[in-house]
Design a protein around this motif. Structure first.
Motif, mmCIF file in Angstrom:
data_model
loop_
_atom_site.group_PDB
_atom_site.id
_atom_site.type_symbol
_atom_site.label_atom_id
_atom_site.label_comp_id
_atom_site.label_asym_id
_atom_site.label_seq_id
_atom_site.Cartn_x
_atom_site.Cartn_y
_atom_site.Cartn_z
ATOM 1 N N GLY A 191 0.839 -1.192 0.000
ATOM 2 C CA GLY A 191 0.000 0.000 0.000
ATOM 3 C C GLY A 191 0.871 1.237 0.000
ATOM 4 N N ILE A 192 0.513 2.239 -0.792
ATOM 5 C CA ILE A 192 1.229 3.514 -0.811
ATOM 6 C C ILE A 192 0.207 4.629 -0.657
ATOM 7 C CG2 ILE A 192 2.754 5.053 -2.087
ATOM 8 C CD1 ILE A 192 3.816 2.674 -3.610
ATOM 9 N N THR A 193 0.424 5.493 0.325
ATOM 10 C CA THR A 193 -0.535 6.572 0.585
ATOM 11 C C THR A 193 -0.214 7.789 -0.268
ATOM 12 O OG1 THR A 193 0.798 7.373 2.446
ATOM 13 C CG2 THR A 193 -0.937 5.775 2.937
ATOM 14 N N GLY A 194 -1.239 8.527 -0.618
ATOM 15 C CA GLY A 194 -1.071 9.701 -1.458
ATOM 16 C C GLY A 194 -0.656 10.918 -0.657
ATOM 17 N N GLY A 195 -0.380 12.001 -1.365
ATOM 18 C CA GLY A 195 -0.091 13.260 -0.704
ATOM 19 C C GLY A 195 1.354 13.439 -0.292
ATOM 20 N N ASN A 196 1.659 14.628 0.206
ATOM 21 C CA ASN A 196 3.001 14.993 0.626
ATOM 22 C C ASN A 196 2.970 15.544 2.040
ATOM 23 O OD1 ASN A 196 5.785 15.999 0.593
ATOM 24 N ND2 ASN A 196 4.833 18.019 0.382
ATOM 25 N N ILE A 197 3.814 15.016 2.912
ATOM 26 C CA ILE A 197 3.872 15.510 4.285
ATOM 27 C C ILE A 197 5.081 16.410 4.524
ATOM 28 C CG2 ILE A 197 2.660 13.508 5.215
ATOM 29 C CD1 ILE A 197 5.387 12.466 6.214
ATOM 30 N N TRP A 198 6.019 16.466 3.577
ATOM 31 C CA TRP A 198 7.290 17.167 3.800
ATOM 32 C C TRP A 198 7.135 18.650 3.511
ATOM 33 C CZ3 TRP A 198 10.106 13.779 6.281
ATOM 34 C CH2 TRP A 198 9.890 12.421 6.024
ATOM 35 N N LYS A 199 7.521 19.485 4.479
ATOM 36 C CA LYS A 199 7.252 20.915 4.383
ATOM 37 C C LYS A 199 8.435 21.766 4.834
ATOM 38 C CE LYS A 199 2.971 20.360 3.067
ATOM 39 N NZ LYS A 199 2.448 20.874 1.781
ATOM 40 N N MET A 200 8.476 22.997 4.335
ATOM 41 C CA MET A 200 9.423 24.011 4.787
ATOM 42 C C MET A 200 8.599 25.130 5.408
ATOM 43 S SD MET A 200 12.803 24.576 4.687
ATOM 44 C CE MET A 200 13.517 23.917 3.164
ATOM 45 N N ALA A 201 8.929 25.480 6.650
ATOM 46 C CA ALA A 201 8.149 26.475 7.383
ATOM 47 C C ALA A 201 9.021 27.667 7.764
ATOM 48 C CB ALA A 201 7.549 25.857 8.636
#
Length: 365
Positions: free
Chosen positions: A118-128
């Motif tokens: 299973g591979i989940t969609g979307g992106n969790i990696w962020k620059m703040a």
């Protein structure tokens, strides 16, 4: 699924002794072994290191709900991170795990005993950056100092790749400074020691809740890339008891509906199991609201349905794009065969249930 072989020599992630373990393992692989009540036992390796709202969907809600109802006894085993979890699964010391896609690809590239189901969609990696910062894009970070938990983390690897895509040299144009997480990271941002924070959903919300000035997220090219997380299983377990692995993914698919429709139920289940995870010094309503806010973005990416509306399922094109990205940017190395290591048919089969019924059940609670 198209067969794609990817080979790269450039390595960013430490790979020494990929299949050697740094801690003693005390929990044996369940491998579908029968429990005293006739249930099948599985060990779930969890790199989160402790129980929290972020892993409650599988470590609590699915475990005590849909998995138990399906006759599956799942025991979480905390590890020191996603790579170690993947190593445990590949070695047969654990049966299943959910890890970052980079960890899944790296270990699968080294071992045929790990399968991605299973591979989940979307992106969790962020620059703040702080809300009042003049930095509006990744390009504006040239000449700036970027804080990161450590230089051997996904936070660093993914965000340096994002900079590179946007034309910023991650080695020459910016300076990286390890600042840890939590209060330590917040202090570095408050003092101006760093201008930005390379992070992901989860740690970002924690740090943003501690800084004196509100934080905001910068646009990132990684938002165009699917594949934040991966469900992995030991190859022998999958071969010998595929039906149970399908049930495991079906339970997560149903839990994903609850995560979107009624996250409060999952959080309450966590607090019932471990009261220490409930925020202190707040009313019940305030504690629930703050916890829902904390996990909303993270759950929205890794506990959600993919582009085809099925949990854990991405298109062949999206899978290839994600795999190519990880190897092309040096996040992982080795030779990887999608056809041999990825079997999303498990998650597709798991999607065979009445979603409307689950949605209605979640709405009633």
């Amino acid at each position: 699924m198209q067969t794609t072989r990817v080979t790269r020599r450039r390595a960013r992630l430490p790979l020494a002794a990929v299949l050697a373990f740094v801690v003693a393992v005390t929990t044996a692989c369940g491998g579908g072994a029968g429990g005293a009540d006739g249930s099948k036992s599985f060990t779930l390796a969890d790199g989160a290191q402790n129980l929290s709202a972020f892993n409650a969907p599988y470590d609590v809600f699915a475990k005590d709900g849909y998995w138990k109802d399906a006759g599956l006894e799942v025991t979480p085993q905390f590890t020191q991170g996603g790579t170690q979890s993947a190593q445990l699964v590949a070695s047969g010391k654990a049966d299943i795990s959910v890890v970052g896609l980079s960890s899944a690809l790296q270990v699968a590239a080294q071992s045929p005993n790990l399968k991605i189901v299973g591979i989940t969609g979307g992106n969790i990696w962020k620059m703040a950056v702080p809300e009042g910062s003049d930095v509006q894009s990744l390009d504006d970070l040239k000449g700036k100092t970027i804080g990161v938990q450590a230089l051997n983390t996904g936070m660093y690897l993914y965000n340096r790749a994002a900079l590179e895509i946007d034309g910023v040299d991650p080695d020459e144009d910016v300076k990286w400074l390890p600042i840890g997480t939590g209060a330590q990271a917040a202090a570095a941002l408050d003092s101006g020691e760093v201008d930005a924070f390379a992070t992901y959903y989860g740690p970002y919300e924690v740090v943003a809740g501690l800084t004196k000035e509100p934080m905001r997220l910068l646009p990132t090219p990684l938002d165009e890339l699917d594949g934040s997380g991966a469900w992995i299983v030991n190859a022998k377990v999958l071969k010998e008891d595929r039906e149970s692995v399908v049930e495991l993914m079906r339970g997560m698919s149903k839990t994903a509906i609850w995560a979107q429709e009624n996250p409060e139920a999952i959080i309450q289940a966590l607090w019932d199991e471990d009261p220490a995870t409930k925020p202190r010094g707040q009313s019940d309503e305030e504690a629930m609201a703050s916890t829902v806010d904390l996990v909303a973005n993270y759950w929205g990416q890794v506990i959600n349905a993919g582009g085809d509306g099925m949990y854990g399922v991405l298109s062949d094109e999206a899978v290839k794009k994600a795999v190519d990205f990880h190897f092309d940017k040096g996040i992982v190395e080795g030779t990887f065969d999608i056809a041999k290591s990825v079997d999303l048919s498990v998650s597709r089969d798991a999607d065979d249930y009445d979603k409307a019924e689950v949605e209605a059940e979640a709405a009633k609670q």
